[in-house]
Write a protein that holds these residues in place. Structure first.
Motif, PDB file in Angstrom:
ATOM      1  N   ALA A  57       0.831  -1.203   0.000  1.00 44.47           N
ATOM      2  CA  ALA A  57       0.000   0.000   0.000  1.00 44.47           C
ATOM      3  C   ALA A  57       0.869   1.258   0.000  1.00 44.47           C
ATOM      4  N   TYR A  58       1.963   1.224   0.758  1.00 43.41           N
ATOM      5  CA  TYR A  58       2.887   2.361   0.789  1.00 43.41           C
ATOM      6  C   TYR A  58       3.502   2.590  -0.586  1.00 43.41           C
ATOM      7  N   THR A  90       9.379   2.488   9.834  1.00 36.55           N
ATOM      8  CA  THR A  90       8.926   1.999   8.529  1.00 36.55           C
ATOM      9  C   THR A  90       7.735   1.055   8.683  1.00 36.55           C
ATOM     10  N   SER A  91       7.760   0.225   9.720  1.00 35.23           N
ATOM     11  CA  SER A  91       6.629  -0.670   9.965  1.00 35.23           C
ATOM     12  C   SER A  91       5.357   0.141  10.224  1.00 35.23           C
ATOM     13  N   ARG A  92       5.502   1.218  10.946  1.00 37.27           N
ATOM     14  CA  ARG A  92       4.351   2.065  11.277  1.00 37.27           C
ATOM     15  C   ARG A  92       3.820   2.778  10.028  1.00 37.27           C
ATOM     16  N   MET A  93       4.742   3.270   9.202  1.00 38.14           N
ATOM     17  CA  MET A  93       4.336   3.918   7.959  1.00 38.14           C
ATOM     18  C   MET A  93       3.563   2.937   7.070  1.00 38.14           C
ATOM     19  N   ARG A  98      -1.675   0.838   4.816  1.00 39.46           N
ATOM     20  CA  ARG A  98      -2.605  -0.296   4.697  1.00 39.46           C
ATOM     21  C   ARG A  98      -3.969   0.097   5.246  1.00 39.46           C
ATOM     22  N   ALA A  99      -3.967   0.770   6.394  1.00 37.79           N
ATOM     23  CA  ALA A  99      -5.232   1.174   7.006  1.00 37.79           C
ATOM     24  C   ALA A  99      -5.924   2.245   6.166  1.00 37.79           C
ATOM     25  N   ARG A 100      -5.147   3.182   5.665  1.00 40.22           N
ATOM     26  CA  ARG A 100      -5.758   4.239   4.850  1.00 40.22           C
ATOM     27  C   ARG A 100      -6.398   3.656   3.589  1.00 40.22           C
ATOM     28  N   LYS A 101      -5.739   2.695   2.974  1.00 44.14           N
ATOM     29  CA  LYS A 101      -6.323   2.053   1.790  1.00 44.14           C
ATOM     30  C   LYS A 101      -7.578   1.265   2.161  1.00 44.14           C
TER      31      LYS A 101
END
Length: 308
Positions: A57-58, A90-93, A98-101
């Motif tokens: 997603a990122y 990076t894991s948080r980004m 993923r959540a935003r998508k």
């Protein structure tokens, strides 16, 4: 309030760059920019090591809206909130995108703005205009304050509208770097005299996003105003059966206590009760809120007319 976990993860190179950022204004500005670029380079190095399946997603966001990724999810926000642990950042980004998508779907890579060309649809904006969630005036020391009151939910809007409205408020509050270091306050009107069913699914999903994805730290304060009587039934909601007021209160207080007992790092939870008039207002003033920044429903002077 410090959110230091007692173990610095900032690299020696970055620490040296910070120490070098002194001298004349131009020199300090150049050093600050050099530090920023060095931090971004280390973030990119860490991101390169993340498996593709975890950052899909990122990568989509970077491909479709690179400017948006840089402005609305500045990597420095994620680095700061993770105390310069680049792997965690990076894991948080990746978790954020993923959540935003998931919540925005085909509008995920549009800007979080209050117009028809952005990621928010008409019902999302209506949710914000209705007062959920609201942004209160800052505390005396400048800490940002959010207010979640489910009596402001509009019957014409959905759980997804409320979740997207929260993403918008998170974006606004995360722009202040103190949101990543000192954190923000979130006052959640949990229990009210007129007992209402609560959306456990939404609340738990957002709490988990605070812990794993959002670029800020949150101190939740669950505000409870006990009803005058325990007689009556709370209607069913979110798949839960109807139950008596007393059973409902016992259930949500137990759930809240379970949350406070866990050792979360990115979110802290404190529970408040009002047994006598004015108790919650005084407790909020003890947190640094001014009376004109405390909602009228808990004894202050702030009203929803000021929420947008």
């Amino acid at each position: 309030m410090s959110w230091n976990n007692g173990e610095s993860t900032m690299s020696a190179r970055i620490a040296g760059a910070v120490a070098a950022a002194v001298g004349d204004d131009d020199g300090a500005a150049r050093s600050e920019e050099a530090l920023r670029q060095q931090t971004l380079n280390q973030f990119d190095e860490a991101m390169n090591a993340v498996p593709t399946k975890d950052k899909q997603a990122y990568l989509e966001a970077r491909a479709q809206a690179p400017g948006l990724v840089s402005t609305e999810t500045d990597p420095l926000q994620f680095v700061r909130v993770c105390d310069y642990n680049f792997w965690n950042a990076t894991s948080r980004m990746c978790a954020y995108w993923r959540a935003r998508k998931k919540y925005f779907q085909e509008r995920a890579f549009l800007p979080l703005t209050l117009n028809e060309r952005g990621a928010l649809n008409e019902a999302d904006i209506l949710t914000l205009q209705g007062g959920f969630p609201a942004i209160l005036p800052n505390t005396k020391d400048g800490t940002q304050v959010m207010f979640w009151d489910r009596t402001q939910w509009l019957s014409s809007t959905s759980r997804e509208n409320r979740a997207r409205a929260i993403f918008y408020v998170v974006k606004k509050t995360a722009q202040d770097l103190r949101a990543q270091t000192d954190g923000v306050l979130c006052l959640l009107l949990f229990l009210q005299p007129r007992v209402r069913a609560t959306d456990n699914t939404l609340r738990n999903e957002i709490w988990d996003l605070v812990e794993t994805a959002f670029p800020l730290k949150v101190r939740f304060h669950l505000l409870n105003i006990l009803p005058k009587t325990l007689r009556g039934i709370v209607p069913s909601f979110d798949g839960a059966p109807a139950m008596s007021k007393q059973s409902f209160i016992q259930r949500i207080v137990t759930k809240a206590k379970e949350r406070t007992d866990k050792n979360w790092f990115f979110r802290k939870i404190e529970v408040h009760f009002e047994h006598n008039d004015g108790e919650l207002r005084q407790q909020m003033m003890n947190l640094g809120l001014e009376r004109d920044g405390i909602p009228t429903c808990i004894g202050g002077d702030w009203s929803y007319a000021r929420s947008m």
